[in-house]
Design a protein around this motif. Structure first.
Motif, PDB file in Angstrom:
ATOM      1  N   PHE A 151      67.763   3.173  23.206  1.00 17.94           N
ATOM      2  CA  PHE A 151      67.776   2.950  24.658  1.00 17.94           C
ATOM      3  C   PHE A 151      68.733   3.940  25.352  1.00 17.94           C
ATOM      4  CE2 PHE A 151      66.870  -1.726  23.572  1.00 17.94           C
ATOM      5  CZ  PHE A 151      65.517  -1.606  23.813  1.00 17.94           C
ATOM      6  N   SER A 152      69.920   4.108  24.777  1.00 20.26           N
ATOM      7  CA  SER A 152      70.913   5.001  25.405  1.00 20.26           C
ATOM      8  C   SER A 152      70.395   6.436  25.397  1.00 20.26           C
ATOM      9  CB  SER A 152      72.253   4.923  24.654  1.00 20.26           C
ATOM     10  OG  SER A 152      72.736   3.599  24.632  1.00 20.26           O
ATOM     11  N   LEU A 153      69.782   6.826  24.301  1.00 22.50           N
ATOM     12  CA  LEU A 153      69.197   8.172  24.214  1.00 22.50           C
ATOM     13  C   LEU A 153      68.125   8.359  25.289  1.00 22.50           C
ATOM     14  CD1 LEU A 153      68.498  10.890  22.889  1.00 22.50           C
ATOM     15  CD2 LEU A 153      67.163   9.629  21.169  1.00 22.50           C
ATOM     16  N   ALA A 154      67.250   7.362  25.421  1.00 18.46           N
ATOM     17  CA  ALA A 154      66.171   7.459  26.414  1.00 18.46           C
ATOM     18  C   ALA A 154      66.741   7.590  27.822  1.00 18.46           C
ATOM     19  CB  ALA A 154      65.263   6.230  26.314  1.00 18.46           C
ATOM     20  N   GLU A 155      67.823   6.859  28.088  1.00 19.96           N
ATOM     21  CA  GLU A 155      68.434   6.918  29.417  1.00 19.96           C
ATOM     22  C   GLU A 155      68.984   8.330  29.688  1.00 19.96           C
ATOM     23  OE1 GLU A 155      68.239   4.377  31.502  1.00 19.96           O
ATOM     24  OE2 GLU A 155      69.277   5.466  33.098  1.00 19.96           O
ATOM     25  N   ALA A 156      69.598   8.938  28.689  1.00 19.90           N
ATOM     26  CA  ALA A 156      70.129  10.298  28.863  1.00 19.90           C
ATOM     27  C   ALA A 156      68.993  11.285  29.158  1.00 19.90           C
ATOM     28  CB  ALA A 156      70.892  10.722  27.607  1.00 19.90           C
ATOM     29  N   LEU A 157      67.888  11.114  28.437  1.00 22.29           N
ATOM     30  CA  LEU A 157      66.759  12.041  28.610  1.00 22.29           C
ATOM     31  C   LEU A 157      66.043  11.842  29.946  1.00 22.29           C
ATOM     32  CD1 LEU A 157      65.352  11.833  24.969  1.00 22.29           C
ATOM     33  CD2 LEU A 157      66.540  13.784  25.987  1.00 22.29           C
ATOM     34  N   ASN A 158      66.237  10.691  30.568  1.00 19.21           N
ATOM     35  CA  ASN A 158      65.639  10.432  31.889  1.00 19.21           C
ATOM     36  C   ASN A 158      66.225  11.336  32.964  1.00 19.21           C
ATOM     37  OD1 ASN A 158      63.816   8.479  31.384  1.00 19.21           O
ATOM     38  ND2 ASN A 158      65.157   6.746  31.875  1.00 19.21           N
ATOM     39  N   ASP A 159      67.436  11.854  32.705  1.00 21.17           N
ATOM     40  CA  ASP A 159      68.126  12.680  33.703  1.00 21.17           C
ATOM     41  C   ASP A 159      67.753  14.140  33.469  1.00 21.17           C
ATOM     42  OD1 ASP A 159      70.053  14.174  35.174  1.00 21.17           O
ATOM     43  OD2 ASP A 159      71.394  12.427  35.157  1.00 21.17           O
ATOM     44  N   ARG A 160      67.091  14.746  34.440  1.00 18.72           N
ATOM     45  CA  ARG A 160      66.592  16.115  34.251  1.00 18.72           C
ATOM     46  C   ARG A 160      67.720  17.142  34.198  1.00 18.72           C
ATOM     47  NH1 ARG A 160      62.628  14.942  31.554  1.00 18.72           N
ATOM     48  NH2 ARG A 160      62.220  17.166  31.448  1.00 18.72           N
ATOM     49  N   ARG A 161      68.924  16.772  34.608  1.00 15.73           N
ATOM     50  CA  ARG A 161      70.053  17.709  34.501  1.00 15.73           C
ATOM     51  C   ARG A 161      70.499  17.880  33.046  1.00 15.73           C
ATOM     52  NH1 ARG A 161      74.360  14.754  38.061  1.00 15.73           N
ATOM     53  NH2 ARG A 161      73.500  13.060  36.796  1.00 15.73           N
ATOM     54  N   VAL A 162      70.114  16.932  32.204  1.00 14.83           N
ATOM     55  CA  VAL A 162      70.559  16.955  30.802  1.00 14.83           C
ATOM     56  C   VAL A 162      69.699  17.935  30.004  1.00 14.83           C
ATOM     57  CG1 VAL A 162      70.693  15.550  28.702  1.00 14.83           C
ATOM     58  CG2 VAL A 162      71.475  14.617  30.893  1.00 14.83           C
ATOM     59  N   SER A 163      70.356  18.918  29.368  1.00 15.12           N
ATOM     60  CA  SER A 163      69.592  19.927  28.632  1.00 15.12           C
ATOM     61  C   SER A 163      69.647  19.716  27.120  1.00 15.12           C
ATOM     62  CB  SER A 163      70.090  21.330  28.976  1.00 15.12           C
ATOM     63  OG  SER A 163      71.453  21.439  28.627  1.00 15.12           O
ATOM     64  N   GLN A 164      70.620  18.953  26.636  1.00 15.61           N
ATOM     65  CA  GLN A 164      70.635  18.632  25.208  1.00 15.61           C
ATOM     66  C   GLN A 164      71.359  17.317  24.950  1.00 15.61           C
ATOM     67  OE1 GLN A 164      73.817  20.844  22.895  1.00 15.61           O
ATOM     68  NE2 GLN A 164      73.091  22.515  24.195  1.00 15.61           N
ATOM     69  N   VAL A 165      70.831  16.558  23.988  1.00 13.82           N
ATOM     70  CA  VAL A 165      71.475  15.300  23.593  1.00 13.82           C
ATOM     71  C   VAL A 165      71.613  15.309  22.074  1.00 13.82           C
ATOM     72  CG1 VAL A 165      71.448  12.791  23.714  1.00 13.82           C
ATOM     73  CG2 VAL A 165      70.260  14.108  25.469  1.00 13.82           C
ATOM     74  N   LYS A 166      72.870  15.221  21.628  1.00 12.97           N
ATOM     75  CA  LYS A 166      73.127  15.142  20.193  1.00 12.97           C
ATOM     76  C   LYS A 166      73.473  13.692  19.874  1.00 12.97           C
ATOM     77  CE  LYS A 166      75.419  18.626  18.296  1.00 12.97           C
ATOM     78  NZ  LYS A 166      75.112  19.412  17.098  1.00 12.97           N
ATOM     79  N   VAL A 167      72.791  13.118  18.882  1.00 10.55           N
ATOM     80  CA  VAL A 167      73.032  11.723  18.507  1.00 10.55           C
ATOM     81  C   VAL A 167      73.564  11.700  17.075  1.00 10.55           C
ATOM     82  CG1 VAL A 167      72.040   9.416  18.304  1.00 10.55           C
ATOM     83  CG2 VAL A 167      71.045  11.040  19.917  1.00 10.55           C
ATOM     84  N   ILE A 168      74.685  11.017  16.884  1.00 10.56           N
ATOM     85  CA  ILE A 168      75.252  10.886  15.537  1.00 10.56           C
ATOM     86  C   ILE A 168      74.950   9.476  15.043  1.00 10.56           C
ATOM     87  CG2 ILE A 168      77.319  11.201  14.115  1.00 10.56           C
ATOM     88  CD1 ILE A 168      76.636  13.658  15.858  1.00 10.56           C
ATOM     89  N   GLU A 169      74.246   9.377  13.913  1.00  9.21           N
ATOM     90  CA  GLU A 169      73.838   8.067  13.370  1.00  9.21           C
ATOM     91  C   GLU A 169      74.110   8.034  11.870  1.00  9.21           C
ATOM     92  OE1 GLU A 169      72.726   4.971  14.407  1.00  9.21           O
ATOM     93  OE2 GLU A 169      72.797   4.573  12.259  1.00  9.21           O
ATOM     94  N   ILE A 170      74.742   6.957  11.420  1.00  8.46           N
ATOM     95  CA  ILE A 170      75.169   6.873  10.017  1.00  8.46           C
ATOM     96  C   ILE A 170      74.071   6.343   9.088  1.00  8.46           C
ATOM     97  CG2 ILE A 170      76.144   4.531  10.106  1.00  8.46           C
ATOM     98  CD1 ILE A 170      78.578   5.636   8.533  1.00  8.46           C
ATOM     99  N   VAL A 171      73.139   5.541   9.614  1.00  9.71           N
ATOM    100  CA  VAL A 171      72.144   4.884   8.747  1.00  9.71           C
ATOM    101  C   VAL A 171      70.827   5.663   8.788  1.00  9.71           C
ATOM    102  CG1 VAL A 171      70.858   2.744   8.346  1.00  9.71           C
ATOM    103  CG2 VAL A 171      73.228   2.628   9.126  1.00  9.71           C
ATOM    104  N   ASP A 172      70.427   6.205   7.638  1.00 12.14           N
ATOM    105  CA  ASP A 172      69.209   7.032   7.636  1.00 12.14           C
ATOM    106  C   ASP A 172      67.954   6.224   8.006  1.00 12.14           C
ATOM    107  OD1 ASP A 172      69.260   5.635   5.279  1.00 12.14           O
ATOM    108  OD2 ASP A 172      68.859   7.341   3.973  1.00 12.14           O
ATOM    109  N   LYS A 173      67.937   4.939   7.622  1.00 13.88           N
ATOM    110  CA  LYS A 173      66.763   4.095   7.949  1.00 13.88           C
ATOM    111  C   LYS A 173      66.608   3.931   9.462  1.00 13.88           C
ATOM    112  CE  LYS A 173      64.720   2.968   4.128  1.00 13.88           C
ATOM    113  NZ  LYS A 173      63.415   3.604   3.887  1.00 13.88           N
ATOM    114  N   VAL A 174      67.738   3.859  10.172  1.00 16.32           N
ATOM    115  CA  VAL A 174      67.671   3.717  11.636  1.00 16.32           C
ATOM    116  C   VAL A 174      66.993   4.954  12.234  1.00 16.32           C
ATOM    117  CG1 VAL A 174      69.065   3.626  13.758  1.00 16.32           C
ATOM    118  CG2 VAL A 174      69.642   2.151  11.835  1.00 16.32           C
ATOM    119  N   ILE A 175      67.321   6.104  11.686  1.00 11.88           N
ATOM    120  CA  ILE A 175      66.689   7.353  12.166  1.00 11.88           C
ATOM    121  C   ILE A 175      65.190   7.316  11.846  1.00 11.88           C
ATOM    122  CG2 ILE A 175      66.656   9.869  11.947  1.00 11.88           C
ATOM    123  CD1 ILE A 175      69.681   9.672  11.167  1.00 11.88           C
TER     124      ILE A 175
END
Ligand SMILES: C[S@@+](CC[C@H](N)C(=O)[O-])C[C@H]1O[C@@H](n2cnc3c(N)ncnc32)[C@H](O)[C@@H]1O
Length: 190
Positions: A35-59
């Motif tokens: 959800f947080s990632l989607a919210e960041a991508l909703n903003d057209r000013r944002v040119s890159q989003v890096k997400v750090i996730e520890i659980v490979d299954k979640v990815i």
């Protein structure tokens, strides 16, 4: 982590984007349902989003079962997901971000692992402030208020705001918003 309520997870990002002057590069700690990632991508000013996730299954699940909840955010060309422990990753000091949004625990006083507690201590807050670009804003999610954490934030950051997010049927969630250290000497390593 739940699929039925995204209000505070989205506000974690929206609150930062609303106050950041030039939010181009966003760092998110904890992919969850996306959800947080989607919210960041909703903003057209944002040119890159890096997400750090520890659980490979979640990815993996975000590429399949969970993809509809984030509007297929992992497919967006601006998204980069890094499979790593955020606690270790921040100390590599790789990159600069105008916005950093962290939601890996139930809060500073209720972490999902003992090791995660370090995220809310001084050495991690300093490492995070080093990752913030000029005019940068950082937010933290919490399921409960934490006056001690606010005090700790105030030692490292310039301005700290506690936002209570009312929830239907249970206690409010909280978003902590902090901006740059008072006297930063920043080298923008874009
Ligand atoms: C509550 S969920 C995040 C929810 C997310 N904000 C959303 O919008 O769906 C927390 C996420 O943080 C991840 N996480 C927990 N500890 C972590 C760590 N040390 N490093 C990176 N990710 C971590 C969990 O695996 C989980 O995916």
């Amino acid at each position: 982590m739940a699929t039925y309520n995204d209000v505070s997870e989205r506000l974690l990002v929206k609150a930062a984007l609303d106050v950041a002057l030039t939010p181009e590069r966003v760092l998110i700690g904890g992919l969850g349902v996306g959800f947080s990632l989607a919210e960041a991508l909703n903003d057209r000013r944002v040119s890159q989003v890096k997400v750090i996730e520890i659980v490979d299954k979640v990815i993996e699940w975000n590429q399949s079962y969970l993809a509809p909840f984030s509007n297929n955010s992992l497919e967006d060309y601006r998204t980069e997901v890094v499979h790593a422990d955020l606690l270790e990753w921040i100390h590599r000091r790789e990159g600069q971000f105008e916005v950093i949004c962290l939601d890996i625990d139930n809060g500073p006083d209720w972490t999902v692992t003992e090791a995660n507690a370090r995220l809310y201590q001084k050495d991690s807050l300093v490492a995070l402030s080093d990752l913030l670009a000029s005019n940068g804003v950082i937010t933290f999610w919490s399921a409960s208020p934490s006056p001690e954490f606010v005090e700790r934030l105030r030692h490292t950051f310039h301005k700290v705001i506690e936002l209570a997010v009312p929830q239907e049927g249970h206690d409010a969630d909280y978003v902590y918003i902090a901006s740059l250290p008072i006297n930063p000497v920043k080298v923008d390593q874009r």
